[in-house]
Write an enzyme that holds these catalytic residues in place. Structure first.
Site, PDB file in Angstrom:
ATOM      1  N   ARG A   1       3.825  -3.958  -8.419  1.00 54.18           N
ATOM      2  CA  ARG A   1       4.335  -4.767  -9.536  1.00 54.18           C
ATOM      3  C   ARG A   1       5.741  -5.280  -9.257  1.00 54.18           C
ATOM      4  O   ARG A   1       6.134  -6.338  -9.747  1.00 54.18           O
ATOM      5  CB  ARG A   1       4.257  -3.956 -10.840  1.00 54.18           C
ATOM      6  CG  ARG A   1       5.116  -2.724 -10.871  1.00 54.18           C
ATOM      7  CD  ARG A   1       4.695  -1.758 -11.972  1.00 54.18           C
ATOM      8  NE  ARG A   1       3.504  -0.977 -11.599  1.00 54.18           N
ATOM      9  CZ  ARG A   1       2.948  -0.053 -12.372  1.00 54.18           C
ATOM     10  NH1 ARG A   1       3.455   0.219 -13.561  1.00 54.18           N
ATOM     11  NH2 ARG A   1       1.899   0.609 -11.953  1.00 54.18           N
TER      12      ARG A   1
ATOM     13  N   LYS B   1       1.961   9.555  -1.669  1.00 52.67           N
ATOM     14  CA  LYS B   1       0.566   9.820  -2.037  1.00 52.67           C
ATOM     15  C   LYS B   1       0.050  11.046  -1.286  1.00 52.67           C
ATOM     16  O   LYS B   1       0.576  11.420  -0.239  1.00 52.67           O
ATOM     17  CB  LYS B   1      -0.305   8.610  -1.644  1.00 52.67           C
ATOM     18  CG  LYS B   1      -0.082   7.364  -2.474  1.00 52.67           C
ATOM     19  CD  LYS B   1      -1.036   6.251  -2.046  1.00 52.67           C
ATOM     20  CE  LYS B   1      -0.814   4.981  -2.834  1.00 52.67           C
ATOM     21  NZ  LYS B   1      -1.098   5.097  -4.283  1.00 52.67           N
TER      22      LYS B   1
END
Ligand code: BES
Ligand code: MN
Ligand code: ZN
Length: 459
Positions: free
Chosen positions: A312, A238
């Protein structure tokens, strides 16, 4: 906080519309406060009479609470001037807004904020709500516990400490908390989860919280929370700005832990299991990489398209464990899963998808009853194809389009056929600026929804 039903007039709040009363310090604007302590009265502005509704009421009472920060006043009173609101709405919002207003995250500050309100006095004629209000106080207490977990930073909350705090707190109320370490996690087959976890020196924990207080024949509700105690993105790293608030990436797990605290402290007769796969998404010589193909607990292979779509993957194994071990009547996963949900629904609505409309409707009803906002997105078959992989059974990113839906659908691929609701709380769990009765930072969103759902299911 004590809620009394006693007709006290001590620091009585006088709701005031514009033009009802004004002076040089006060004109009745929404949330404006003017204490007239000689007369033991506190004027609270509600704005224009014709615009008044319960949203304005909530906001005004919240601002009243904020007015008392660092003040000596310990007690405030309300009469039965309900302003045309339902009785329940009226007192629920007084108590809810006033308690939430007192939440301040000052753990890291040398100087602490004081909120000295200890007694809220309501009209004696409302005393049939006494039990409800005691219940609400406990639920908000649990919600505040969740908020603290999220607001604490990753140097304090990492998998080990998250697990220990959950155990310490929930054990008090009869929740059986089991904490599994790496070797056990491997034996339990949670191999995809371990791939995300392996880049960090802070070792993962798998936390299973059982509160089984209804008859054996009631199938449990299973709540699964994303527990990334920090998300750097991994090799798909990020930006520094995007990374900074990623201590909040365990917001789903905090909601699940908070909901169990709310349920257990109120002694609901219900079977509930909370599950958290807690780890950090870090970079190191051992970290998983973009392009890797990994194996999940249910045998499916996953192409790691992007190491920043890590939540996920951890949820895939956690929900699969939940359905195979507990055969639940309903499974709900909560996750700060996608930036896309912020684009779609802002910080105001939690995004949802489901494989079972009845289960979804029960969750939406519980959310409505507790004044928490959820918006259902379509679980569309065409969109599911975005997750198709050339090399593996599925890939962990469906790309930019419909990002919240395909992320949810990825989790749904590990649910088998159990009734399932997926809640993406990336926008609502952690606010960039104050909203409604919440300061910036953690909200503990959906603790109340899960509590209410469990209550609606209780014996
Ligand atoms: N934890 C983030 C999602 C997130 C973003 C939460 C902003 C709160 C605020 C999640 O793990 C993530 O990085 N998602 C990616 C997925 C993408 C790589 C497919 C995203 O949303 O950008
Ligand atoms: Mn990520
Ligand atoms: Zn994440």
């Amino acid at each position: 906080m004590k809620i009394n039903f006693n007709d006290s007039k001590k620091n009585l709040v006088r709701f005031t519309f514009k033009d009802d009363f004004s002076n040089e310090f006060f004109d009745g604007s929404i949330g404006e406060v003017f204490p007239d302590l000689n007369d033991n009265l506190i004027y609270l502005g509600l704005g224009e009479k014709e615009n008044f509704d319960r949203e304005i009421f909530k906001e005004a009472v919240y601002k009243l609470g904020r007015f008392f920060l660092n003040k000596e006043i310990t007690e405030i009173s309300f009469d039965d001037n309900q302003l045309g609101l339902d009785k329940e709405d009226y007192i629920y919002n007084i108590v809810n807004s006033l308690i939430l207003a007192g939440y301040n995250f000052d753990y890291y500050k040398s100087e602490k904020t004081k909120y000295n309100i200890e007694n809220i006095n309501l009209p004696a004629s409302f005393n049939s709500y006494e039990k409800n209000m005691e219940e609400l106080v406990k639920v908000i207490d649990a919600q505040s516990f969740a908020r603290d977990l999220v607001n604490l930073r990753s140097n304090d909350i990492y998998p080990e400490t998250l697990a220990n705090k959950a155990k310490e707190e929930l054990s008090k109320y009869g929740v059986d908390v089991k904490i599994y370490e790496e070797d056990q996690i491997r034996q339990m087959g949670l191999t995809a989860f371990l791939q995300v976890a392996k880049g960090s020196d802070n070792k993962p924990r798998f936390i299973v919280m059982e509160y089984l207080k209804a008859n054996d024949d009631q199938k449990p509700l299973v709540f699964v929370g994303k527990g990334l105690t920090y998300d750097s993105g991994g090799y798909s790293i990020k930006s520094s700005d995007g990374m900074k608030e990623m201590n909040s990436d365990m917001g789903g797990s905090a909601t699940v832990i908070g909901a169990l605290k709310a349920i257990a402290s109120n002694n609901l007769k219900v079977n509930v299991v909370g599950i958290v796969a807690a780890c950090e998404n870090s970079i190191s010589g051992r970290a998983y990489k973009p392009g890797d193909v990994i194996k999940a607990r249910n045998g499916m292979t996953i192409e790691v398209d992007n190491t920043d779509a890590e939540g996920r993957i951890t949820l895939a194994d956690a929900v699969n464990y939940g359905v195979t071990e507990y055969k639940p009547q309903m499974i709900i996963d909560l996750a700060t899963l996608t930036g896309a949900v912020l684009v779609a629904l802002g910080e105001t609505y939690t995004g949802a998808i489901t494989n079972n409309q009845e289960a979804m409707d029960e969750v939406l009803k519980a959310a409505k009853e507790t004044d928490e906002k959820i918006w259902q997105l379509p679980n569309d078959n065409f969109l599911r194809k975005y997750n198709n992989s050339e090399v593996a059974d599925i890939k962990n990113s469906g790309g930019r389009l419909a990002g919240s839906i395909t992320a949810g659908q990825f989790v749904g691929a590990f649910i088998e056929d159990y009734p399932w609701v997926h809640l993406d709380i990336a926008g609502t769990a952690y606010l960039s600026k104050a909203q409604g009765p919440y300061q910036e930072g953690a909200t503990g969103v959906q603790v109340k929804t899960l509590y209410q759902l469990a209550k609606n299911k209780a014996e």
